[in-house]
Design an enzyme around this catalytic site. Structure first.
Site, PDB file in Angstrom:
ATOM      1  N   HIS A 172      12.029  36.469  18.863  1.00 26.03           N
ATOM      2  CA  HIS A 172      10.379  35.880  19.250  1.00 26.03           C
ATOM      3  C   HIS A 172       8.882  36.577  18.097  1.00 26.03           C
ATOM      4  CE1 HIS A 172       7.990  32.803  20.835  1.00 26.03           C
ATOM      5  NE2 HIS A 172       7.703  33.405  22.361  1.00 26.03           N
ATOM      6  N   ASP A 196       8.992  30.574  17.067  1.00 21.92           N
ATOM      7  CA  ASP A 196       8.773  30.202  18.207  1.00 21.92           C
ATOM      8  C   ASP A 196       8.768  29.522  18.750  1.00 21.92           C
ATOM      9  OD1 ASP A 196       5.961  31.792  17.006  1.00 21.92           O
ATOM     10  OD2 ASP A 196       5.704  30.312  15.595  1.00 21.92           O
TER      11      ASP A 196
END
Length: 404
Positions: free
Chosen positions: A375, A379
């Protein structure tokens, strides 16, 4: 005259290995370039060939020992094997020598000095290592020494039998301790490293496999006849993944320091089974291969993985990984990233489930897809978009043909 057998160069940045198995025993006849031992590295098993023809001499290390590149692990004696028979007799002859007696006592009193395989043999046979004369390098004990001591002293082995007889009273439960292979140690280290480093998250979707199953059923015979390889599902998924990676380049990228490295190629790592566990060879430039080319490459990887014949260079690199747990029956999982990659796609088993199509409940062959990703770089929107693009290509394989 004896010729030393040295640990060969194992690959870039690999400086040591573990002796996994002796393929030749002292006294065995050996041909030039014939494998005499198997080494376990961080990635694959490597066979050590004999540099010359002759007779297998003494083993300098035991199974389970760590050896450095360039180290001597054995000797090859000249001859045809006939002269090798007296060699075992020479070891017992040295036993009465007073000067050599203190060495085994020191070795036996220091369990850390025993190799893992010897420690295991000592526990299995219930013998005292301090009472055994070692015939290995520098007087070290070998598994053969322990086995010989156990068989030649029945009276000694009968004594520990009394406490052992009490074991069935507790239900006869047993435990076995086996040292982790170097490959398994490396897998554990890298997976834990991924968890500690990446901000890992998994996104799921499902895909209707009807169109791919129908295409495979319709063309599998012609495909195999023309290309010499079976038409599976991985060819579709790898090809669809390369298209999605082109649309969402961050999924195919990696983090190096404070920089993001984007790749304009897709080197797809595919997990295949080997006798030592899962290995991950890389399909280079998968974006340029046809479905047939991908299937041929995967088939070759699988065959050579079972034979332990994959090469080091074939396991390096990779920008994205696909792992198919469905072949083992997995319904859903959260795969772990293979550093320095930033994402891994998990495929699962296909099963008939009720779904709604055009307002009607119908039964379709469905598969869950799981994308685990870092992450820090990817995204949620990008991860979901990647899975949707993959889903669209699999549910309508025509998209793969027209690159849509």
């Amino acid at each position: 005259m004896a010729t030393e057998v040295l640990v060969p160069v194992l690959g870039e940045s690999i400086t040591e290995a573990t002796l996994g198995e002796w393929l030749k025993q002292p006294g065995d006849k050996v041909a030039a370039d014939e494998p005499i031992a198997s080494l376990e590295t961080d990635k694959v098993s490597v066979e050590v060939p004999s540099p010359v023809a002759g007779v297998m001499g003494q083993h300098a290390v035991s199974v389970g020992d760590t050896v450095q590149v360039g180290a001597m692990i054995a000797t090859i004696d000249s001859g045809d094997g006939a002269a090798a028979a007296p060699a075992p007799a020479a070891a017992p002859a040295a036993a009465p020598t007073p000067a050599a007696a203190p060495e085994p006592e020191t070795t036996g009193d220091t369990p850390a000095a025993l190799s893992p395989s010897v420690r295991r043999a000592v526990l299995e046979h219930g013998v005292d290592p301090a009472t055994i004369k070692g015939t290995g390098k520098d007087g070290r004990l070998t598994k053969e020494d322990v086995a010989a001591a156990a068989s030649s002293k029945p009276a000694t082995t009968s004594a520990p039998a009394a406490p052992a007889a009490a074991a069935p009273a507790t239900g006869g439960r047993k435990e076995e301790r086996v040292k982790m292979t170097r490959l398994r140690q490396t897998i554990a280290k890298r997976l834990k490293e991924a968890q500690n480093t990446a901000a890992m998250l998994t996104t799921f979707n499902d895909v209707d496999m009807t169109a791919v199953i129908e295409a495979r059923a319709k063309y599998k015979d012609l495909f195999e006849k023309k290309h010499g390889v079976r038409l599976g599902f991985m060819g579709f998924f790898v090809k669809a993944a390369t298209m999605a990676l082109k649309d969402i380049p961050s999924v195919n990228a990696s983090i190096e320091g404070d920089e993001i490295v984007y790749h304009d190629y897709a080197d797809i790592s595919v997990a295949v089974s080997s006798p030592g566990g899962l290995v991950v060879p890389v399909i280079r430039d998968a974006q340029d291969l046809s479905v047939a080319g991908i299937e041929k490459t995967i088939g070759d990887f699988g065959k050579r993985a079972k034979e332990g014949a994959l090469k080091m260079d074939e396991m390096k690199g990779g920008t994205f990984t696909i792992s198919n747990g469905g072949v083992f029956g997995s319904l859903m999982s959260t795969p772990i990233i293979n550093p320095p990659q930033s994402a891994v796609l998990g495929l699962h088993r296909i099963e008939d489930r009720p779904v709604v199509v055009n307002g009607q409940v119908v039964v379709r062959p469905m598969m869950y897809l799981a994308l685990s990703y870092d992450h820090r770089l990817i995204d949620g929107r990008e991860a979901v978009t990647f899975l949707v693009a993959l889903k669209n290509a699999i549910e309508d394989p025509t998209r793969i043909l027209i690159d849509l």
